[in-house]
Design a protein around this motif. Structure first.
Motif, PDB file in Angstrom:
ATOM      1  N   LYS A   1       1.236  -1.242  -0.120  1.00  0.00           N
ATOM      2  CA  LYS A   1       0.060   0.274  -0.295  1.00  0.00           C
ATOM      3  C   LYS A   1       0.309   1.500  -0.057  1.00  0.00           C
ATOM      4  CE  LYS A   1      -3.974  -2.181   2.097  1.00  0.00           C
ATOM      5  NZ  LYS A   1      -4.512  -2.229   0.997  1.00  0.00           N
TER       6      LYS A   1
ATOM      7  N   ALA B   1      -6.376   9.990  -0.167  1.00  0.00           N
ATOM      8  CA  ALA B   1      -6.625  10.446   0.977  1.00  0.00           C
ATOM      9  C   ALA B   1      -5.073  10.580   1.619  1.00  0.00           C
ATOM     10  CB  ALA B   1      -7.037   9.711   1.753  1.00  0.00           C
TER      11      ALA B   1
ATOM     12  N   VAL C   1      -7.776   6.423   9.395  1.00  0.00           N
ATOM     13  CA  VAL C   1      -7.320   4.851   8.800  1.00  0.00           C
ATOM     14  C   VAL C   1      -6.023   4.556   9.517  1.00  0.00           C
ATOM     15  CG1 VAL C   1      -8.271   3.261   7.009  1.00  0.00           C
ATOM     16  CG2 VAL C   1      -9.189   5.271   7.275  1.00  0.00           C
TER      17      VAL C   1
ATOM     18  N   VAL D   1      -6.850  -2.967   7.254  1.00  0.00           N
ATOM     19  CA  VAL D   1      -7.662  -2.016   7.186  1.00  0.00           C
ATOM     20  C   VAL D   1      -8.110  -1.552   8.182  1.00  0.00           C
ATOM     21  CG1 VAL D   1      -9.002  -0.193   5.888  1.00  0.00           C
ATOM     22  CG2 VAL D   1      -7.478  -1.309   4.566  1.00  0.00           C
TER      23      VAL D   1
ATOM     24  N   ILE E   1     -10.177   1.217  10.440  1.00  0.00           N
ATOM     25  CA  ILE E   1     -10.849   2.722  10.899  1.00  0.00           C
ATOM     26  C   ILE E   1     -11.549   2.864  11.989  1.00  0.00           C
ATOM     27  CG2 ILE E   1     -13.189   4.274  10.617  1.00  0.00           C
ATOM     28  CD1 ILE E   1     -13.087   2.224   7.345  1.00  0.00           C
TER      29      ILE E   1
ATOM     30  N   GLU F   1      -3.508   7.008   7.761  1.00  0.00           N
ATOM     31  CA  GLU F   1      -4.461   7.715   6.781  1.00  0.00           C
ATOM     32  C   GLU F   1      -5.869   8.879   6.706  1.00  0.00           C
ATOM     33  OE1 GLU F   1      -4.336   5.565   2.341  1.00  0.00           O
ATOM     34  OE2 GLU F   1      -6.170   5.746   2.959  1.00  0.00           O
ATOM     35  N   GLU F   2      -6.288   9.863   5.901  1.00  0.00           N
ATOM     36  CA  GLU F   2      -7.199  10.732   6.618  1.00  0.00           C
ATOM     37  C   GLU F   2      -8.710   9.784   6.442  1.00  0.00           C
ATOM     38  OE1 GLU F   2      -9.097  14.389   3.219  1.00  0.00           O
ATOM     39  OE2 GLU F   2      -7.116  12.915   3.415  1.00  0.00           O
ATOM     40  N   PHE F   3      -9.439   9.948   6.897  1.00  0.00           N
ATOM     41  CA  PHE F   3     -10.615   8.669   6.448  1.00  0.00           C
ATOM     42  C   PHE F   3     -11.303   9.725   5.372  1.00  0.00           C
ATOM     43  CE2 PHE F   3     -14.936   8.436   8.057  1.00  0.00           C
ATOM     44  CZ  PHE F   3     -15.496   7.282   7.296  1.00  0.00           C
ATOM     45  N   LEU F   4     -12.270   9.482   4.864  1.00  0.00           N
ATOM     46  CA  LEU F   4     -12.724  10.145   3.303  1.00  0.00           C
ATOM     47  C   LEU F   4     -13.611   9.663   3.496  1.00  0.00           C
ATOM     48  CD1 LEU F   4     -10.299   8.955   0.418  1.00  0.00           C
ATOM     49  CD2 LEU F   4     -10.681  11.484   2.031  1.00  0.00           C
TER      50      LEU F   4
ATOM     51  N   GLU G   1     -18.357   4.683  -2.216  1.00  0.00           N
ATOM     52  CA  GLU G   1     -18.169   4.642  -3.090  1.00  0.00           C
ATOM     53  C   GLU G   1     -18.080   3.543  -4.017  1.00  0.00           C
ATOM     54  OE1 GLU G   1     -15.503   0.817  -1.284  1.00  0.00           O
ATOM     55  OE2 GLU G   1     -16.051   2.069   1.296  1.00  0.00           O
TER      56      GLU G   1
ATOM     57  N   LYS H   1     -18.858  -3.339   1.451  1.00  0.00           N
ATOM     58  CA  LYS H   1     -18.034  -3.931   2.636  1.00  0.00           C
ATOM     59  C   LYS H   1     -18.365  -5.090   3.910  1.00  0.00           C
ATOM     60  CE  LYS H   1     -13.794  -3.570  -0.399  1.00  0.00           C
ATOM     61  NZ  LYS H   1     -13.736  -2.724  -1.083  1.00  0.00           N
TER      62      LYS H   1
ATOM     63  N   ASN I   1     -15.801  -5.078   7.893  1.00  0.00           N
ATOM     64  CA  ASN I   1     -15.560  -5.064   7.111  1.00  0.00           C
ATOM     65  C   ASN I   1     -15.158  -6.963   6.097  1.00  0.00           C
ATOM     66  OD1 ASN I   1     -15.519  -2.752   5.402  1.00  0.00           O
ATOM     67  ND2 ASN I   1     -13.252  -2.490   5.802  1.00  0.00           N
TER      68      ASN I   1
ATOM     69  N   MET J   1     -13.412   6.611  -3.596  1.00  0.00           N
ATOM     70  CA  MET J   1     -14.291   6.943  -2.784  1.00  0.00           C
ATOM     71  C   MET J   1     -14.848   8.544  -3.395  1.00  0.00           C
ATOM     72  SD  MET J   1     -16.492   7.211   0.067  1.00  0.00           S
ATOM     73  CE  MET J   1     -14.715   6.351   1.574  1.00  0.00           C
TER      74      MET J   1
ATOM     75  N   LEU K   1      -8.375   5.043  -2.978  1.00  0.00           N
ATOM     76  CA  LEU K   1      -8.432   4.392  -1.675  1.00  0.00           C
ATOM     77  C   LEU K   1      -7.662   3.374  -2.260  1.00  0.00           C
ATOM     78  CD1 LEU K   1     -12.114   3.652  -1.150  1.00  0.00           C
ATOM     79  CD2 LEU K   1     -11.022   5.120  -0.206  1.00  0.00           C
ATOM     80  N   GLU K   2      -7.293   2.577  -3.139  1.00  0.00           N
ATOM     81  CA  GLU K   2      -6.529   1.862  -3.247  1.00  0.00           C
ATOM     82  C   GLU K   2      -7.099   0.613  -4.831  1.00  0.00           C
ATOM     83  OE1 GLU K   2      -7.492  -2.005  -1.636  1.00  0.00           O
ATOM     84  OE2 GLU K   2      -9.631  -2.098  -2.073  1.00  0.00           O
TER      85      GLU K   2
HETATM   86  P1  AMP Z   1      -9.104  -1.119   0.510  1.00  0.00           P
HETATM   87  O1  AMP Z   1      -8.395  -2.207   1.498  1.00  0.00           O
HETATM   88  O2  AMP Z   1      -7.921   0.288   1.631  1.00  0.00           O
HETATM   89  O3  AMP Z   1      -9.788  -0.570  -0.481  1.00  0.00           O
HETATM   90  O4  AMP Z   1      -9.897  -0.391   2.028  1.00  0.00           O
HETATM   91  C1  AMP Z   1     -10.806  -1.390   2.680  1.00  0.00           C
HETATM   92  C2  AMP Z   1     -11.998  -0.481   2.977  1.00  0.00           C
HETATM   93  O5  AMP Z   1     -12.111   0.408   3.957  1.00  0.00           O
HETATM   94  C3  AMP Z   1     -12.684   0.062   1.858  1.00  0.00           C
HETATM   95  O6  AMP Z   1     -13.417  -0.036   0.730  1.00  0.00           O
HETATM   96  C4  AMP Z   1     -13.281   1.280   2.418  1.00  0.00           C
HETATM   97  O7  AMP Z   1     -14.662   1.116   2.672  1.00  0.00           O
HETATM   98  C5  AMP Z   1     -12.353   1.786   3.555  1.00  0.00           C
HETATM   99  N1  AMP Z   1     -11.415   2.316   3.416  1.00  0.00           N
HETATM  100  C6  AMP Z   1     -10.027   2.041   3.427  1.00  0.00           C
HETATM  101  N2  AMP Z   1      -8.981   3.655   3.065  1.00  0.00           N
HETATM  102  C7  AMP Z   1     -10.460   4.378   3.697  1.00  0.00           C
HETATM  103  C8  AMP Z   1     -10.720   6.106   3.834  1.00  0.00           C
HETATM  104  N3  AMP Z   1      -8.901   6.808   3.542  1.00  0.00           N
HETATM  105  N4  AMP Z   1     -11.471   6.644   4.373  1.00  0.00           N
HETATM  106  C9  AMP Z   1     -12.414   5.981   4.567  1.00  0.00           C
HETATM  107  N5  AMP Z   1     -12.611   4.658   4.020  1.00  0.00           N
HETATM  108  C10 AMP Z   1     -11.820   3.666   3.959  1.00  0.00           C
END
Ligand code: AMP
Ligand code: GLY
Length: 417
Positions: free
Chosen positions: A103, A118, A141, A153, A155, A185-188, A192, A214, A224, A273, A282-283
């Protein structure tokens, strides 16, 4: 031609369902596959992690095309090994797969090429990470750098939760070496959206969008999961937003891949996001999504082999993909307790009563003594096409009710938009 699909989930079942429609395909193997893939492919008992055995199998059985479902073998370099041995493989090589494998590499790539994402910081020690918390507001996050089966991940709503997540990852190493380095990381906030794209020489060709669910419980509550429901297309993706994503994200990714000399051929799945300040990434995943594949591929009208070959050869064009106007919804039947702790081995009944138009993808099933039993947290994806999302949704729910196994669970609000 003979095709080998690597993996054992609903994603792989959906890939095989689509590949089997190709006139060019004479035989499909799935390693290791599940109770559903067994009905259209020959399951081969080899783990997706065992690259040497898979290579040996592909050479011995004269496989013409190998399609890699999960991320682990891609991150471990399966595409490199197959290519070095003269085999055709669909999926990026190690240098591209690192965009999911780390990541931090993904965030650095986004930062370098100004792809909106983010704000973040990277930490290697508990002390620095705890000090670093003050730079963020709550929720925030915390992410483990490496692959953690989708669990890395967290939150965090408070400093206590964040401190615990940091200690779990860096000190207790609950994710092993994957969590030795972490991201804060900042929460967004926003909506999605999953966008899967075919990536090849000089091109990023997006597929139709999807919306993944999710969280395990209705109303997006609870922990999740890998995804327990999905629909396509995602109506939030307007024409204007498509243009913005093309300009602000896809072109920048393309430039980044070119400047870093990453020869990426395969699927890049971008998790977005959609925030008030525009779309943010996000990823990255370097493979098809699950359950996104179960709702996107039934809408694809092309021969999938043709699209895979063009992606490998670098000849895919922007207007090659043809999509049905139909909408698609999938609802995933899960085992009680998933995603934390659950039991397997329960007999599944009722699938013989499903309506003819249902496409049933198996996520975690196997056949024991001729009987279909549960074999995972996600068990079956009940999928339906319809003229509207509502029609597809009603059809999926009417049919999932006909299925039974001990402890069956599913969300009641998938595609309720
Ligand atoms: P990721 O594996 O990075 O996609 O994270 C899994 C899930 O976590 C995402 O689908 C989002 O629902 C949540 N998530 C990850 N990063 C953030 C973020 N910066 N802000 C809010 N939700 C996040
Ligand atoms: N559904 C999310 C994923 O495949 O990672």
């Amino acid at each position: 031609m003979k095709v080998l699909v690597i993996g054992s989930g609903g994603r792989e079942h959906a890939l095989i369902y689509k590949l089997a429609q190709s006139k060019r395909v004479s035989k499909i193997y799935c390693a290791p596959g599940n109770g559903g893939t067994a009905s259209i492919a020959e399951n081969v008992n080899i783990s997706p992690k065992d690259i040497d055995l898979l290579l040996n199998f592909a050479i011995t059985n004269k496989i013409d095309l190998t399609v890699v479902g999960p991320e682990d073998p891609l991150v471990d370099g399966i595409a490199d090994v197959f290519e070095e041995n003269g085999l055709r493989v669909f999926g990026p090589k190690k240098e591209g797969a690192i965009l999911e494998g780390s990541k931090i590499v993904a965030k650095e790539f986004m930062e370098k090429y100004q792809i909106p994402t983010a704000k973040y910081r990277v930490y290697k020690t508990k002390e620095e990470a705890i000090d670093g918390l003050d730079e963020f507001s709550y929720p925030l996050v915390i992410k483990a750098d490496g692959l953690c089966l989708g669990k890395g991940v967290i939150i965090c709503q408070s400093k206590e939760e964040a401190t615990k997540a940091i200690e779990d990852m860096i000190v207790s190493k609950v994710f092993g070496s994957a969590g030795e380095t972490i991201i804060i990381e900042e929460f967004l906030t926003g909506i999605e959206m999953s966008l899967l794209c075919f990536v090849t020489e000089g091109k990023i060709v997006p597929m139709e969008s999807a919306r993944d669910y999710k969280k395990i419980f209705d109303g997006d509550k609870g922990p999740n999961t890998g995804g327990v429901g999905c629909f396509s297309p995602n109506p939030v993706l307007t024409e204007d937003l498509k243009k913005e994503i093309e300009r602000e994200v896809l072109r920048k990714i393309r430039r980044g891949l070119d400047e870093e000399s990453i020869d990426y051929r395969g699927v890049l799945f971008i998790g977005f996001m959609l925030t008030e300040d525009g779309p943010k990434v996000l990823e990255f995943n370097v493979r098809f999504g699950d359950p996104e594949t179960e709702v996107v591929l039934p809408r694809l009208e092309n021969d999938l082999v043709d699209i895979f070959q063009k992606t490998i050869d670098g000849t895919l064009r922007d207007d090659d993909l043809i999509w049905s106007d139909k909408k698609c919804v999938t609802v995933v039947a899960t085992s009680k307790g998933y995603p934390i702790e659950y039991q397997k081995g329960f007999k599944i009944s009722g699938i013989e009563n499903l309506d003819k138009n249902i496409i049933l993808f198996h996520n975690g099933t196997k056949i024991v003594d001729g009987e279909l039993v549960t074999n995972g947290g996600r068990v079956l994806s009940v999928t339906c096409l319809g003229d509207t999302i509502e029609e597809a949704r009603k059809c999926a729910y009417k049919n999932i009710e006909k299925i039974n196994f001990e402890g069956i669970c599913y969300r009641k609000d998938i595609a309720d938009i």
